[in-house]
Design a protein around this motif. Structure first.
Motif, PDB file in Angstrom:
ATOM      1  N   VAL A  27      11.755 -36.557  -6.653  1.00  0.00           N
ATOM      2  CA  VAL A  27      12.774 -35.828  -7.390  1.00  0.00           C
ATOM      3  C   VAL A  27      12.894 -34.475  -6.646  1.00  0.00           C
ATOM      4  O   VAL A  27      12.016 -33.645  -6.374  1.00  0.00           O
ATOM      5  CB  VAL A  27      11.821 -35.578  -8.768  1.00  0.00           C
ATOM      6  CG1 VAL A  27      13.060 -34.480  -9.509  1.00  0.00           C
ATOM      7  CG2 VAL A  27      11.832 -36.603  -9.385  1.00  0.00           C
ATOM      8  N   GLN A  28      14.264 -33.990  -6.269  1.00  0.00           N
ATOM      9  CA  GLN A  28      14.557 -32.917  -5.526  1.00  0.00           C
ATOM     10  C   GLN A  28      14.754 -31.605  -6.615  1.00  0.00           C
ATOM     11  O   GLN A  28      15.118 -31.851  -7.783  1.00  0.00           O
ATOM     12  CB  GLN A  28      15.709 -32.912  -4.877  1.00  0.00           C
ATOM     13  CG  GLN A  28      15.668 -34.153  -3.622  1.00  0.00           C
ATOM     14  CD  GLN A  28      14.735 -33.726  -2.695  1.00  0.00           C
ATOM     15  OE1 GLN A  28      14.783 -32.534  -2.313  1.00  0.00           O
ATOM     16  NE2 GLN A  28      14.055 -34.713  -2.145  1.00  0.00           N
ATOM     17  N   PRO A  29      14.117 -30.573  -6.231  1.00  0.00           N
ATOM     18  CA  PRO A  29      14.380 -29.545  -7.252  1.00  0.00           C
ATOM     19  C   PRO A  29      15.527 -29.165  -7.444  1.00  0.00           C
ATOM     20  O   PRO A  29      16.573 -29.010  -6.642  1.00  0.00           O
ATOM     21  CB  PRO A  29      13.685 -28.416  -6.539  1.00  0.00           C
ATOM     22  CG  PRO A  29      13.661 -28.690  -5.115  1.00  0.00           C
ATOM     23  CD  PRO A  29      13.703 -30.107  -4.988  1.00  0.00           C
ATOM     24  N   ALA A 197      23.140 -26.326 -18.063  1.00  0.00           N
ATOM     25  CA  ALA A 197      22.593 -24.896 -18.174  1.00  0.00           C
ATOM     26  C   ALA A 197      21.300 -24.599 -17.644  1.00  0.00           C
ATOM     27  O   ALA A 197      20.968 -23.752 -16.926  1.00  0.00           O
ATOM     28  CB  ALA A 197      23.057 -24.379 -19.258  1.00  0.00           C
ATOM     29  N   LEU A 198      20.380 -25.397 -18.207  1.00  0.00           N
ATOM     30  CA  LEU A 198      18.855 -25.232 -17.913  1.00  0.00           C
ATOM     31  C   LEU A 198      18.788 -25.486 -16.303  1.00  0.00           C
ATOM     32  O   LEU A 198      18.146 -24.729 -15.634  1.00  0.00           O
ATOM     33  CB  LEU A 198      18.124 -26.369 -18.479  1.00  0.00           C
ATOM     34  CG  LEU A 198      17.847 -26.042 -19.657  1.00  0.00           C
ATOM     35  CD1 LEU A 198      17.110 -27.262 -20.687  1.00  0.00           C
ATOM     36  CD2 LEU A 198      17.252 -24.666 -20.163  1.00  0.00           C
ATOM     37  N   VAL A 199      19.552 -26.450 -15.553  1.00  0.00           N
ATOM     38  CA  VAL A 199      19.455 -26.567 -14.099  1.00  0.00           C
ATOM     39  C   VAL A 199      19.786 -25.322 -13.362  1.00  0.00           C
ATOM     40  O   VAL A 199      19.307 -24.957 -12.472  1.00  0.00           O
ATOM     41  CB  VAL A 199      20.044 -27.919 -13.529  1.00  0.00           C
ATOM     42  CG1 VAL A 199      20.136 -27.892 -12.273  1.00  0.00           C
ATOM     43  CG2 VAL A 199      19.362 -29.283 -14.484  1.00  0.00           C
ATOM     44  N   ALA A 200      20.977 -24.789 -13.873  1.00  0.00           N
ATOM     45  CA  ALA A 200      21.540 -23.643 -13.519  1.00  0.00           C
ATOM     46  C   ALA A 200      20.314 -22.573 -13.255  1.00  0.00           C
ATOM     47  O   ALA A 200      20.719 -21.501 -12.699  1.00  0.00           O
ATOM     48  CB  ALA A 200      23.053 -23.233 -14.028  1.00  0.00           C
ATOM     49  N   LEU A 201      19.868 -22.517 -14.454  1.00  0.00           N
ATOM     50  CA  LEU A 201      18.668 -21.370 -14.346  1.00  0.00           C
ATOM     51  C   LEU A 201      17.331 -21.671 -13.605  1.00  0.00           C
ATOM     52  O   LEU A 201      16.482 -20.860 -13.649  1.00  0.00           O
ATOM     53  CB  LEU A 201      18.409 -21.259 -15.942  1.00  0.00           C
ATOM     54  CG  LEU A 201      19.363 -20.533 -17.095  1.00  0.00           C
ATOM     55  CD1 LEU A 201      18.923 -20.615 -18.591  1.00  0.00           C
ATOM     56  CD2 LEU A 201      19.706 -19.187 -16.460  1.00  0.00           C
ATOM     57  N   GLY A 202      17.483 -22.711 -12.847  1.00  0.00           N
ATOM     58  CA  GLY A 202      16.504 -23.199 -12.115  1.00  0.00           C
ATOM     59  C   GLY A 202      15.290 -24.342 -12.436  1.00  0.00           C
ATOM     60  O   GLY A 202      14.455 -24.439 -11.696  1.00  0.00           O
ATOM     61  N   CYS A 203      15.713 -24.961 -13.488  1.00  0.00           N
ATOM     62  CA  CYS A 203      14.868 -26.213 -13.987  1.00  0.00           C
ATOM     63  C   CYS A 203      15.342 -27.502 -13.326  1.00  0.00           C
ATOM     64  O   CYS A 203      16.383 -27.507 -12.567  1.00  0.00           O
ATOM     65  CB  CYS A 203      15.011 -26.370 -15.530  1.00  0.00           C
ATOM     66  SG  CYS A 203      14.368 -25.233 -16.615  1.00  0.00           S
ATOM     67  N   THR A 204      14.482 -28.121 -13.079  1.00  0.00           N
ATOM     68  CA  THR A 204      14.666 -29.651 -12.430  1.00  0.00           C
ATOM     69  C   THR A 204      14.554 -30.468 -13.635  1.00  0.00           C
ATOM     70  O   THR A 204      13.326 -30.418 -14.467  1.00  0.00           O
ATOM     71  CB  THR A 204      13.693 -29.934 -11.486  1.00  0.00           C
ATOM     72  OG1 THR A 204      13.759 -28.919 -10.363  1.00  0.00           O
ATOM     73  CG2 THR A 204      13.779 -31.305 -10.748  1.00  0.00           C
TER      74      THR A 204
END
Length: 254
Positions: A27-29, A197-204
């Protein structure tokens, strides 16, 4: 780019049945990766193996390069992996605010002695925790329900609250199990926007989702399971064009 999560030749049997067999993927970050497959494909078993609810019979699981397979769930959660379940698992008799606050890890008030003697330090931390919980509820557009008991929220709001608890737990990798099930079409669109939006904030995000249309428009990478084995992986477009997937899972003709 190195994978944040790596499964290498993972297997798990129940009696004589192989729920997962020689499964490997990364799973890529900063991406949304989806696990898809029919009932019994092994998707939830994979989540249980990653989060320590099951131990693999063979293979290894690494998170940020460190092995986590065989560790108990609470230790794995502390590494930065947060998970939702198909059932909501909220504290129904607590407010939305209290549900989110309870998910914040490493609170000094969790210690009896610190709760008694913490004084101003404990009060300051409580204010910071409460402010963070308010911000999370505001981001999820349910701040107006801050004092509402979880059991009094609509089902869609309860789903958002569950997502808020994962964010509060400070998970870098979120494992979401059927997060849009039971939601109205409008709420599905809103929930997908929250995940983006969570991914844009750095989540995977590692996602289990039965709705193929959602998977194909939301995911950066798709892994297809069938009877515990991986039959395909790739971008949504690549998976759509995979003849084996089309026949085995999507039910389409080539």
């Amino acid at each position: 780019m190195s994978a944040i999560l790596e499964l290498d030749q993972i297997s798990r049997r129940f009696g004589g049945i192989a729920a997962v067999q020689d499964l490997s993927f990364g799973v890529q970050p900063g991406r949304i990766t989806s696990l898809i497959g029919g009932n019994g494909a092994g998707k939830t078993t994979v989540f249980n193996l990653i989060t320590g609810y099951l131990a693999p019979d063979a293979g290894s699981i690494r998170f940020r390069g460190e092995r986590i397979d065989g560790q108990p769930p609470h230790k794995i959660a502390r590494t930065g992996i947060s998970r939702s379940f198909q059932e909501l698992r909220l504290f129904n008799r607590l407010t939305s605010l209290d549900n989110v606050q309870a998910a914040v890890p490493h609170q000094k008030g969790e210690s009896i002695l610190r709760a008694i003697w913490g004084g101003q330090t404990l009060r300051d931390e409580a204010q910071v925790t409460q402010a963070r919980a308010h911000q999370i509820l505001d981001d999820l557009v349910i701040l107006h329900q801050v004092d509402t008991l979880a059991e009094q929220l609509s089902y869609g709001q309860q789903k958002l609250l569950t997502l808020g608890r994962l964010v509060a737990a400070k998970g870098d990798l979120l494992l979401l199990d059927e997060p849009t099930s039971g939601l109205s079409p409008a709420m599905v669109d809103d929930f997908c926007a929250r995940m983006k939006a969570l991914v844009a904030l750095g989540c995977t995000i590692l996602l289990i989702e039965h709705n193929v249309e959602i998977v194909m428009r939301l995911s950066d990478w798709v892994i297809v399971l069938h009877q515990g084995t991986k039959i395909a992986e790739g971008t949504p477009d690549e998976v759509r064009r995979n003849e084996s997937v089309m026949h085995t899972y999507l039910g389409l003709s080539a």
